[in-house]
Write a protein that holds these residues in place. Sequence first.
Motif, PDB file in Angstrom:
ATOM      1  N   ALA A  36       0.811  -1.218   0.000  1.00 15.03           N
ATOM      2  CA  ALA A  36       0.000   0.000   0.000  1.00 15.03           C
ATOM      3  C   ALA A  36       0.844   1.269   0.000  1.00 15.03           C
ATOM      4  N   SER A  37       2.147   1.134   0.190  1.00  9.54           N
ATOM      5  CA  SER A  37       3.010   2.318   0.212  1.00  9.54           C
ATOM      6  C   SER A  37       3.398   2.769  -1.193  1.00  9.54           C
ATOM      7  N   ARG A  38       3.052   1.985  -2.211  1.00  7.64           N
ATOM      8  CA  ARG A  38       3.382   2.370  -3.580  1.00  7.64           C
ATOM      9  C   ARG A  38       2.497   3.537  -4.030  1.00  7.64           C
ATOM     10  N   GLN A  39       2.937   4.242  -5.059  1.00  5.73           N
ATOM     11  CA  GLN A  39       2.268   5.484  -5.447  1.00  5.73           C
ATOM     12  C   GLN A  39       1.220   5.311  -6.545  1.00  5.73           C
ATOM     13  N   ILE A  40       1.475   4.448  -7.525  1.00  3.69           N
ATOM     14  CA  ILE A  40       0.597   4.407  -8.700  1.00  3.69           C
ATOM     15  C   ILE A  40       0.098   2.998  -9.002  1.00  3.69           C
ATOM     16  N   THR A  41       1.018   2.065  -9.141  1.00  6.52           N
ATOM     17  CA  THR A  41       0.641   0.704  -9.513  1.00  6.52           C
ATOM     18  C   THR A  41       1.218  -0.290  -8.517  1.00  6.52           C
ATOM     19  N   THR A  42       0.650  -1.488  -8.468  1.00  6.25           N
ATOM     20  CA  THR A  42       1.223  -2.542  -7.645  1.00  6.25           C
ATOM     21  C   THR A  42       2.527  -3.008  -8.286  1.00  6.25           C
ATOM     22  N   ALA A  43       3.348  -3.697  -7.506  1.00  2.00           N
ATOM     23  CA  ALA A  43       4.603  -4.225  -8.045  1.00  2.00           C
ATOM     24  C   ALA A  43       4.315  -5.200  -9.184  1.00  2.00           C
ATOM     25  N   ASP A  44       3.303  -6.040  -9.014  1.00  6.85           N
ATOM     26  CA  ASP A  44       2.958  -7.014 -10.063  1.00  6.85           C
ATOM     27  C   ASP A  44       2.506  -6.319 -11.334  1.00  6.85           C
ATOM     28  N   VAL A  84       5.550  -4.836 -13.182  1.00 10.12           N
ATOM     29  CA  VAL A  84       6.318  -5.874 -13.882  1.00 10.12           C
ATOM     30  C   VAL A  84       5.551  -6.347 -15.115  1.00 10.12           C
ATOM     31  N   ALA A  85       4.249  -6.586 -14.948  1.00  3.46           N
ATOM     32  CA  ALA A  85       3.436  -7.070 -16.069  1.00  3.46           C
ATOM     33  C   ALA A  85       3.369  -6.043 -17.188  1.00  3.46           C
ATOM     34  N   ALA A  86       3.281  -4.770 -16.843  1.00  2.00           N
ATOM     35  CA  ALA A  86       3.157  -3.715 -17.854  1.00  2.00           C
ATOM     36  C   ALA A  86       4.406  -3.598 -18.712  1.00  2.00           C
ATOM     37  N   ARG A 144      -3.491   3.624 -18.338  1.00  2.00           N
ATOM     38  CA  ARG A 144      -2.821   4.553 -17.421  1.00  2.00           C
ATOM     39  C   ARG A 144      -1.820   3.806 -16.547  1.00  2.00           C
ATOM     40  N   GLU A 145      -2.213   2.635 -16.063  1.00  2.00           N
ATOM     41  CA  GLU A 145      -1.318   1.853 -15.218  1.00  2.00           C
ATOM     42  C   GLU A 145      -0.121   1.345 -16.016  1.00  2.00           C
ATOM     43  N   GLN A 146      -0.346   1.020 -17.282  1.00  2.00           N
ATOM     44  CA  GLN A 146       0.768   0.592 -18.127  1.00  2.00           C
ATOM     45  C   GLN A 146       1.759   1.733 -18.335  1.00  2.00           C
ATOM     46  N   GLU A 147       1.245   2.915 -18.614  1.00  2.00           N
ATOM     47  CA  GLU A 147       2.124   4.068 -18.816  1.00  2.00           C
ATOM     48  C   GLU A 147       2.924   4.377 -17.552  1.00  2.00           C
ATOM     49  N   ALA A 148       2.250   4.286 -16.400  1.00  2.00           N
ATOM     50  CA  ALA A 148       2.930   4.554 -15.134  1.00  2.00           C
ATOM     51  C   ALA A 148       4.027   3.526 -14.879  1.00  2.00           C
ATOM     52  N   GLY A 149       3.714   2.263 -15.139  1.00  2.00           N
ATOM     53  CA  GLY A 149       4.707   1.212 -14.942  1.00  2.00           C
ATOM     54  C   GLY A 149       5.899   1.357 -15.863  1.00  2.00           C
ATOM     55  N   GLU A 150       5.641   1.676 -17.120  1.00  2.00           N
ATOM     56  CA  GLU A 150       6.728   1.857 -18.087  1.00  2.00           C
ATOM     57  C   GLU A 150       7.589   3.056 -17.722  1.00  2.00           C
ATOM     58  N   GLN A 151       6.942   4.123 -17.242  1.00  2.00           N
ATOM     59  CA  GLN A 151       7.690   5.315 -16.854  1.00  2.00           C
ATOM     60  C   GLN A 151       8.586   5.029 -15.653  1.00  2.00           C
TER      61      GLN A 151
END
Length: 737
Positions: free
Chosen positions: A360-368, A371-373, A456-463
Amino acid sequence: MPDKRLLPYLIALLAGLLALSVPLLRDFHIESAVPAALVGAFYGAVFAATRNSPGDWRGLGYVMSVIYTAALPILVSNMANGCFTISGLGFWVFYPSVSVYFGYAMGRYFRNTGFNKPVLYSILTLVAIAVGIWLIEIYHLPQVYFHNHVWGGWPGTIYDVEIEFTASELFFRAITFTWASLLWLAPTFWENSYSRYGVALFTVSLMLSYSQLSQAGIASPREYLQAELGGFYETEHFHIYYSKHHFTDYDLRKNAALHEFHLKEIAETLEVDLPSPDNKIESYLYGHPWQMKKLVGAKNVSYVPVWSSVDQLHVGKNAIERTLRHELVHGMAKQFGNAVIKASWSIGLVEGLAVALAPASRQITTADQTVAANRDLLTAGEVRSLLSPTGFYTGRGAVNYTTAGSLVGYLLREHPVEYFKKAYQSAGIEQAYPQPLDSIVKGWHQYIATVEFDMREQEAGEQLFATPSIFEADCPRSVSPEHRLTDRYLYYMAEADTAAALHELEGLLQLNPDNYNAWRFWATMNFSNNKTMWDVVPDHHPHNPFYLIKQADFAMLNGIPSEAKSYLDQFETTINGRTSSEFRAMLQRRSDSRNWHQLVDGLYRTSEITREDFEAMGNNNRFYTMQKMLRQNNRDDILEFIRLLAEKPYDASFFDIFLQSIEYALLNDDPETGKHLNSFLENQSLRPLEKEKLKELSRFSTFLEKYDQGSFTIPNAKDIAAGNLRPGKNGRPEVIR
């Protein structure tokens, strides 16, 4: 065959050229000055110990010239690339030179005092100082900065971009110089009065210097930190030392409860013991990053010195919500760490465990999701490298932290925790799990393939994965004047010195009139500090959007709609052609006078808003007002306003304000309001990370209810202010009357 005296110069020059291909080492800064000092001290000692001819001053000069030859390629490269800094020059001037003098004096001492093997004794003594003293400090002092007579020192965590040569560095280098001078004169102590006077003078100087180590920023024992922070509170499992000038009563109430909540959950998950009443965890809470940097050397990094015999954690106020649970995982994992550092030699397992247990301390997406994104999953060989003792730091930090967290989370879900604890201690998955690593990685890949994410989650993960590490920066230790002025502004704001903060902002605007963040801060501060803004005329850029929008708000707040409309028209003209969604949203919120009136009242007359005013507001204005109320926390009736938040349709943009409101209700003895908002959110369409945060908050609510039944007492403001809280029966806090 080259001259023997010329060969060291050639070796030094080659070393400098080779350093240009190594990240960080190629910079004319501390990373290259430290190894130069280390090599210089030993080279000087061996050279002096084996020197038979007179002329030690000439020999000392020769050794120094050899060591500084290695600096020439690095210096030329940095000046050509624009990476040269004054602090880098400071490290190179005072680290190698003083260390060479110290090492040379050591070798000369053992040679002139009749030791049979002066080289051996010199090397052993330098090793004892370079390694032995450092080990004593690292095991007994909580700081992450170090000073050393042989290799110079290290100012703290590597993630702090700006590393400055400070007065503390100069002070300790003076101590090293004094020791070297003492060693230089000691062999002739009985032969002449000059040496006796010099030894006496240097001895007194050392005695005075060592009495001021803490004040000079050389050593920070726990007792010194506790005195400097000034605040103390004790819970069932913690001694909390906090900066009394930076934490409010509410801050302390909240953080005391969060400490116990996170600790209990981590202990249950890892199946380890909670601390005993006579061995409580020491938690040091700093007011801001600059205070943390000054006292322990970590500016923007929370940390746990797991190797220490005293369980402790160090966290800055601005980082508590995102790092407290993470750091507590490190602390509790000591119970199954190895015997040497009380952790795992695999940094991937150490950090992966903390990331996995603090989702829950992450800002945008889960760790999984992250990685998936990014789709580029690690092979078994790459996982083996990631989890090796040195492999974690060879790549980008964001990538390795997240990837390790996802993998460890999978291991904890699919296998008994005892398997992981064994792997943690032995620093190897393959020795602890019944399946081979290939099978484990294959199962992890199959799980990741099921993880869903939107655009949006994909873009956040890639960034996040694209964020370069410090090893990839061209000039990692070169800080722009804008960065330095911004840093000073933020420091003064953290210290509530608005006059000094405004001065730094003025300098920043002089340097770059188009710095929008500076204009945002400048306009906000002037708006807050002045009754009128029309006589505050900016010298640099009078048509900046932030200045114009604040002037428009000021006019509307003072009942001059025509003036407000004029400024708003100028604002709209200024932002034409810009793609910033922020500016467009500002304009939209002021599209009609009624909404605009509500907005400025909510933002700037927060303490005067009535329940009727709040009920009449549109959804957006309600949340802007609530955000300001929670930040100011200067109303006794905030809970009445919080209860109204769930009356209108849900807006995902304000999810975080919902969470803050629920937390406020829970910590102010109104669990029913907290549960009401919680239920409202549960019925909405939430992102996976938002669901994780809401689940954690729900568990926190349950935790507080149980503690309210007698197992824990949250301190009240009066007792905190009076300093009346001390341990009671069974380690629980009680109030001294």
